[in-house]
Design a protein around this motif. Structure first.
Motif, PDB file in Angstrom:
ATOM      1  N   TYR A  25       0.840  -1.206   0.000  1.00  0.00           N
ATOM      2  CA  TYR A  25       0.000   0.000   0.000  1.00  0.00           C
ATOM      3  C   TYR A  25       0.877   1.259   0.000  1.00  0.00           C
ATOM      4  O   TYR A  25       0.668   2.182  -0.782  1.00  0.00           O
ATOM      5  CB  TYR A  25      -0.926  -0.011   1.221  1.00  0.00           C
ATOM      6  N   ALA A  26       1.879   1.278   0.874  1.00  0.00           N
ATOM      7  CA  ALA A  26       2.767   2.449   0.960  1.00  0.00           C
ATOM      8  C   ALA A  26       3.503   2.670  -0.364  1.00  0.00           C
ATOM      9  O   ALA A  26       3.665   3.802  -0.826  1.00  0.00           O
ATOM     10  CB  ALA A  26       3.765   2.267   2.105  1.00  0.00           C
ATOM     11  N   ALA A  27       3.934   1.574  -0.975  1.00  0.00           N
ATOM     12  CA  ALA A  27       4.674   1.683  -2.244  1.00  0.00           C
ATOM     13  C   ALA A  27       3.760   2.219  -3.344  1.00  0.00           C
ATOM     14  O   ALA A  27       4.132   3.141  -4.087  1.00  0.00           O
ATOM     15  CB  ALA A  27       5.230   0.315  -2.639  1.00  0.00           C
ATOM     16  N   LEU A  28       2.552   1.660  -3.438  1.00  0.00           N
ATOM     17  CA  LEU A  28       1.623   2.104  -4.479  1.00  0.00           C
ATOM     18  C   LEU A  28       1.192   3.553  -4.254  1.00  0.00           C
ATOM     19  O   LEU A  28       1.006   4.310  -5.202  1.00  0.00           O
ATOM     20  CB  LEU A  28       0.388   1.183  -4.508  1.00  0.00           C
ATOM     21  N   PHE A  29       1.059   3.927  -3.006  1.00  0.00           N
ATOM     22  CA  PHE A  29       0.663   5.307  -2.682  1.00  0.00           C
ATOM     23  C   PHE A  29       1.722   6.288  -3.195  1.00  0.00           C
ATOM     24  O   PHE A  29       1.404   7.301  -3.836  1.00  0.00           O
ATOM     25  CB  PHE A  29       0.494   5.430  -1.159  1.00  0.00           C
ATOM     26  N   ALA A  30       2.982   5.978  -2.910  1.00  0.00           N
ATOM     27  CA  ALA A  30       4.086   6.863  -3.336  1.00  0.00           C
ATOM     28  C   ALA A  30       4.216   6.855  -4.858  1.00  0.00           C
ATOM     29  O   ALA A  30       4.430   7.900  -5.492  1.00  0.00           O
ATOM     30  CB  ALA A  30       5.394   6.403  -2.688  1.00  0.00           C
ATOM     31  N   TRP A  31       4.088   5.682  -5.449  1.00  0.00           N
ATOM     32  CA  TRP A  31       4.212   5.526  -6.904  1.00  0.00           C
ATOM     33  C   TRP A  31       3.113   6.328  -7.605  1.00  0.00           C
ATOM     34  O   TRP A  31       3.378   7.083  -8.534  1.00  0.00           O
ATOM     35  CB  TRP A  31       4.107   4.031  -7.221  1.00  0.00           C
ATOM     36  N   ARG A  32       1.880   6.177  -7.117  1.00  0.00           N
ATOM     37  CA  ARG A  32       0.755   6.890  -7.739  1.00  0.00           C
ATOM     38  C   ARG A  32       0.890   8.406  -7.577  1.00  0.00           C
ATOM     39  O   ARG A  32       0.602   9.164  -8.504  1.00  0.00           O
ATOM     40  CB  ARG A  32      -0.563   6.406  -7.105  1.00  0.00           C
ATOM     41  N   ALA A  33       1.369   8.837  -6.387  1.00  0.00           N
ATOM     42  CA  ALA A  33       1.513  10.287  -6.148  1.00  0.00           C
ATOM     43  C   ALA A  33       2.471  10.907  -7.164  1.00  0.00           C
ATOM     44  O   ALA A  33       2.313  12.060  -7.559  1.00  0.00           O
ATOM     45  CB  ALA A  33       2.011  10.542  -4.723  1.00  0.00           C
ATOM     46  N   ALA A  34       3.454  10.136  -7.605  1.00  0.00           N
ATOM     47  CA  ALA A  34       4.394  10.648  -8.605  1.00  0.00           C
ATOM     48  C   ALA A  34       3.859  10.460 -10.022  1.00  0.00           C
ATOM     49  O   ALA A  34       3.819  11.396 -10.815  1.00  0.00           O
ATOM     50  CB  ALA A  34       5.740   9.941  -8.468  1.00  0.00           C
ATOM     51  N   ARG A  35       3.445   9.252 -10.299  1.00  0.00           N
ATOM     52  CA  ARG A  35       3.118   8.912 -11.698  1.00  0.00           C
ATOM     53  C   ARG A  35       1.888   9.643 -12.227  1.00  0.00           C
ATOM     54  O   ARG A  35       1.813   9.915 -13.418  1.00  0.00           O
ATOM     55  CB  ARG A  35       2.916   7.397 -11.837  1.00  0.00           C
TER      56      ARG A  35
END
Ligand code: GLU
Length: 284
Positions: A25-35
């Motif tokens: 969840y933390a990884a996807l959250f950070a990834w989505r915030a950038a992408r």
């Protein structure tokens, strides 16, 4: 408030076990915030705790992130490769005269807290009671000469006075007055490693050009400390977005401690990456 810079986020796991749904969840959250805004997303392995971290878990995390469908920019950074940088940051803090050596063992600290009538407390319980803060220069020298191992602690009152009033911006909650006093004299260099989590995070977020730190709300209080360290070291200041920690159907937090499902187990059970993403609310 840093709004005009390109968005650079990171996922910064500690390789103390296999990746579980909370990490995902933390990884996807950070990834989505950038992408979603054309920004950069980076990975940093926080492996300074030699006793608890394993290179095999670091490799497994990177493999699991790839399996989950995430892509990232630049090489995977490992904190164990950056020890010289942390040493330079410590030297700068020493030059500001805001550090002191602490020779206490954990059990000495516990005993001192139990003994003191009014041991200082913060949001996370009893704080370091300041035993070594009051040692004289000669006492420090004598202990060092005897080869006694020591950590380096930040003299919080002195550091806050030097930095002056600060604030920071949380994307969900807005402007936060910086109030690290509740953390007490935190360790910036451990006895076994020339850094600590708090120091390494600040140095690395600066070095990786991170403009938006996304992480779980369990680290909200730590941000006050990080903002102070950034001010002392003259580092770039990112914005933060502390997200809720995902919980299971009973409301219990999904963490390694309560044996949350690992991505490996889910993969072995035949789940596809899209199904795992959907389990934690990332449908696309
Ligand atoms: N390494 C920390 C952890 O795994 C996260 C640090 C951070 O995001 O600032 O909890």
């Amino acid at each position: 408030m840093p709004t005009s810079r390109p968005v650079v986020t990171r996922f910064a796991p500690s390789p103390t076990g296999y990746m579980h749904l909370g990490h995902a969840y933390a990884a996807l959250f950070a990834w989505r915030a950038a992408r979603t805004v054309g920004g950069r997303f980076q990975i940093r392995i926080e492996d300074i705790d030699k006793g608890r971290c394993r290179p095999a878990f670091a490799d497994a995390i990177v493999e699991d992130l790839d399996w989950l469908g995430l892509d990232w920019d630049g090489p995977v950074m490992r904190q164990s490769d950056n020890l010289a940088d942390y040493g330079r940051a410590i030297e700068r803090l020493e030059a500001l005269d805001v550090l002191y050596p602490c020779f206490c063992t954990r059990s000495e600290i516990r005993a001192e807290i139990a003994r003191a009538d009014a041991a200082p407390h913060g949001p996370d319980g009893a704080l370091y009671p300041g035993t070594c803060r009051v040692l004289s220069r000669d006492q420090r020298r004598a202990r060092i000469a005897l080869g006694r191992p020591f950590a380096l602690r930040l003299n919080m009152d002195k550091a806050m006075a030097l930095a002056g009033p600060l604030d920071w911006h949380d994307r969900a909650l807005g402007r936060q007055p910086c109030d690290p006093a509740g953390a007490g004299d935190v360790v910036v260099a451990r006895k076994d490693t020339p850094t600590s989590y708090h120091l390494a995070v600040c140095v690395d977020d600066h070095r990786q050009g991170v403009t938006l730190v996304t992480r779980g709300e369990d680290l909200f209080q730590a941000t006050h400390i990080h903002r102070l360290i950034q001010a002392l070291l003259g580092l770039d200041v990112p914005a933060w977005h502390h997200h809720p920690l995902i919980t299971d159907s009973t409301g219990a937090r999904l963490a390694k401690r309560n044996r949350a499902m690992t991505l490996r187990a889910l993969r072995q059970a035949g789940k596809y990456p899209a199904q795992v993403r959907a389990m934690i609310g990332f449908e696309s």
